[in-house]
Design an enzyme around this catalytic site. Structure first.
Site, PDB file in Angstrom:
ATOM      1  N   HIS A 139       0.444  79.744  56.496  1.00  0.00           N
ATOM      2  CA  HIS A 139       1.427  78.716  56.078  1.00  0.00           C
ATOM      3  C   HIS A 139       0.930  77.302  56.379  1.00  0.00           C
ATOM      4  CE1 HIS A 139       4.255  82.133  55.854  1.00  0.00           C
ATOM      5  NE2 HIS A 139       3.647  82.508  56.972  1.00  0.00           N
TER       6      HIS A 139
ATOM      7  N   SER B 294     -14.743  54.787  45.838  1.00  0.00           N
ATOM      8  CA  SER B 294     -13.608  54.290  45.065  1.00  0.00           C
ATOM      9  C   SER B 294     -13.997  52.954  44.453  1.00  0.00           C
ATOM     10  CB  SER B 294     -12.407  54.132  45.993  1.00  0.00           C
ATOM     11  OG  SER B 294     -11.519  53.150  45.501  1.00  0.00           O
TER      12      SER B 294
ATOM     13  N   LYS C 285     -13.527  54.153  51.058  1.00  0.00           N
ATOM     14  CA  LYS C 285     -13.339  55.541  50.647  1.00  0.00           C
ATOM     15  C   LYS C 285     -14.620  56.331  50.410  1.00  0.00           C
ATOM     16  CE  LYS C 285      -9.937  57.554  49.900  1.00  0.00           C
ATOM     17  NZ  LYS C 285      -9.034  57.503  48.756  1.00  0.00           N
TER      18      LYS C 285
ATOM     19  N   GLU D  91     -12.748  68.701  44.222  1.00  0.00           N
ATOM     20  CA  GLU D  91     -11.526  68.535  43.426  1.00  0.00           C
ATOM     21  C   GLU D  91     -11.771  68.957  41.970  1.00  0.00           C
ATOM     22  OE1 GLU D  91     -10.115  64.489  44.107  1.00  0.00           O
ATOM     23  OE2 GLU D  91     -10.597  64.745  46.222  1.00  0.00           O
TER      24      GLU D  91
ATOM     25  N   LYS E  24     -15.402  83.124  20.928  1.00  0.00           N
ATOM     26  CA  LYS E  24     -16.660  82.618  21.486  1.00  0.00           C
ATOM     27  C   LYS E  24     -16.493  81.284  22.207  1.00  0.00           C
ATOM     28  CE  LYS E  24     -18.220  83.949  17.626  1.00  0.00           C
ATOM     29  NZ  LYS E  24     -17.262  85.078  17.456  1.00  0.00           N
TER      30      LYS E  24
END
Ligand code: ARG
Length: 462
Positions: free
Chosen positions: A160, A281, A287, A294, A329
């Protein structure tokens, strides 16, 4: 004189096909990927026609020579694929006419595009399945190498997304070895259904020529010819098998990507990726984003969609061949490419990740993750029932929570508040390492188990 660029069916048609229809109906942009298989199939078909004395040797030689020439042209990028001739089969036939003249007209004896296309496709799918299996082998070896370096790396195992019980990071990685082994098995199992050769069932009913289907089947690498001509041209189960296996494997890779993205987040901070597999970024200078992870998570959706699309195409189709099936295909090629890219990226993700061992260990005992170990201790050492022990351990967690301590920070006197009959021996159950090592049941996370498992798997994946 007949127009040289006419379609093969132009005799029956008063008007030529609408240009717009030609654009929609043509599959050549997609099925040109089958050219190698198509030419191999045609060469073997011709050899069989010669062997059976259906066409003469000289003509057979001419046809095969022309086909080989076409193969070279396509490989060298010198072949003009024309939408007017719909698909790879008719493009090649048309070119054969322009190379060897009207002898080319003998090639299509005792076959149809209906059996031709699935012969090509089954061969392509077998080749690609084997390629995927090979790549999964390499991926598994990368997981094994990473596991070997992280046997002693202790981290929290989650349920969880809450810290559950301490585990070895290697044990987590080995879970993916099992997962990819099952994926491999799926692709391997699919091969059995790819080993029956459709060639020679013609349009749907079989043929009146004295052909040798065992010969073509064997020469093209199949085990035997298919048994029912109607079923043969109607069957796309092998396509669904492949799409299903790629969807499942993509789903696994997506789940892995999800874990890695979460662990790489600033909040979890359990792993670090090498800059090689991160991107920046355009606005936020600080960043470093795990884009590749992802992307493979995102792309998995397409592979589920492709499986669904194929089911929907097949659902209402009467036997036998319908043009609807031409769509198969595109779905297969896309799913295959996505999976191959995903495997490639996964290899890099695993190679280029560094566990943050200190934080992993800290979190391994954060969130009272050894509460179950304490309960087990009470059962094993104090002869309590599990439910009784569970309650006592729950009380200790309540106490720890109230005093804002971790379980491994409690002293013996504090622990004795929940059960008086304890000595300092109990303190060891709150250590993450001991918790890991105590899980020595077969398949459990103990270091000893992991070491055994790694050497077994290394022998399997030499
Ligand atoms: N391009 C077609 C396909 O992929 C080949 C079979 C065509 N047969 C036909 N009768 N139109 O399905």
């Amino acid at each position: 004189m007949k127009n040289k660029s006419a379609t093969v069916w132009s005799t029956r048609f008063k008007n030529s096909t609408l240009k717009t229809l030609e654009q929609v109906g043509a599959s050549i942009d997609v099925d040109k990927r089958l050219f190698n298989e198509d030419i191999a199939g045609s060469i073997v078909h011709t050899q069989m026609l010669v062997k059976q004395k259906i066409i003469n040797k000289k003509r057979g030689k001419k046809i095969i020579g022309g086909l080989k020439k076409i193969r070279i042209e396509i490989k060298k990028g010198k072949f003009f694929f024309n939408k007017k001739y719909e698909d790879i089969h008719l493009n090649i036939e048309k070119r054969l006419f322009s190379i060897i003249g009207k002898d080319a007209g003998y090639l299509h004896i005792a076959r149809s595009r209906n059996d031709q296309v699935i012969t090509d496709f089954k061969m392509w799918l077998k080749k690609s399945s084997l390629n995927i299996i090979e790549n999964l082998n390499v991926l598994i070896k990368i997981f094994l190498a990473k596991s070997e370096k992280n046997i002693q790396t202790i981290m929290p195992g989650f349920t969880h997304l809450k810290n559950a019980q301490p585990i070895s990071f290697a044990h987590y990685l080995l879970a993916y070895v099992e997962i990819f082994k099952r994926d491999k098995k799926r692709f391997t199992n699919n091969i059995e259904n790819l080993e029956e050769c459709p060639l020679g069932v013609a349009a749907l009913a079989g043929t009146s020529y004295n052909i040798d289907r065992n010969f073509t089947s064997k020469k093209l690498g199949f085990k035997k010819p298919t048994s029912n001509s109607i079923d043969t041209v109607s069957d796309r189960d092998f396509v669904l098998d492949f799409l299903s296996s790629t969807a499942i494997c993509s789903m696994h890779i997506s789940r892995l990507a999800e874990d890695l993205i979460i662990w790489n987040s600033d909040i979890f901070n359990l792993i670090k990726f090498n800059d090689r597999i991160l991107t920046g970024s355009s606005i936020m200078p600080q960043k470093k984003n795990p884009d590749p992870a992802e992307l493979i998570r995102g792309k998995a959706g397409k592979n589920f969609g492709n499986l669904q699309a194929m089911f929907t195409t097949m659902k209402g189709l009467p036997l036998s061949y319908y043009k609807d099936m031409q769509e198969d295909k595109n779905l297969v090629f896309e799913s295959c490419d996505i999976l191959m890219d995903s495997i490639l990226i996964t290899k890099e993700l695993v190679k280029n990740l560094q566990p943050n061992k200190k934080r992993m260990l800290l979190l391994a005992t954060t969130g009272y993750t050894t509460a179950t170990d304490f309960a087990d201790y009470l059962v094993q050492k104090k002869n309590l029932s599990f439910r009784e022990a569970y309650k006592i351990s729950g009380k200790l967690v309540n106490y720890a929570e109230k005093t804002k301590k971790k379980l491994d920070e409690l002293n013996l006197n504090e622990i004795k508040k929940v059960n008086n009959d304890l000595n300092k021996d109990v303190l060891k159950v709150f250590s993450a390492k001991n918790a890991v090592n105590s899980k020595s049941s077969y398949g459990g996370t103990s270091i000893k188990n992991i070491k055994k498992m790694i050497s077994k798997l290394k022998r399997e994946f030499k």
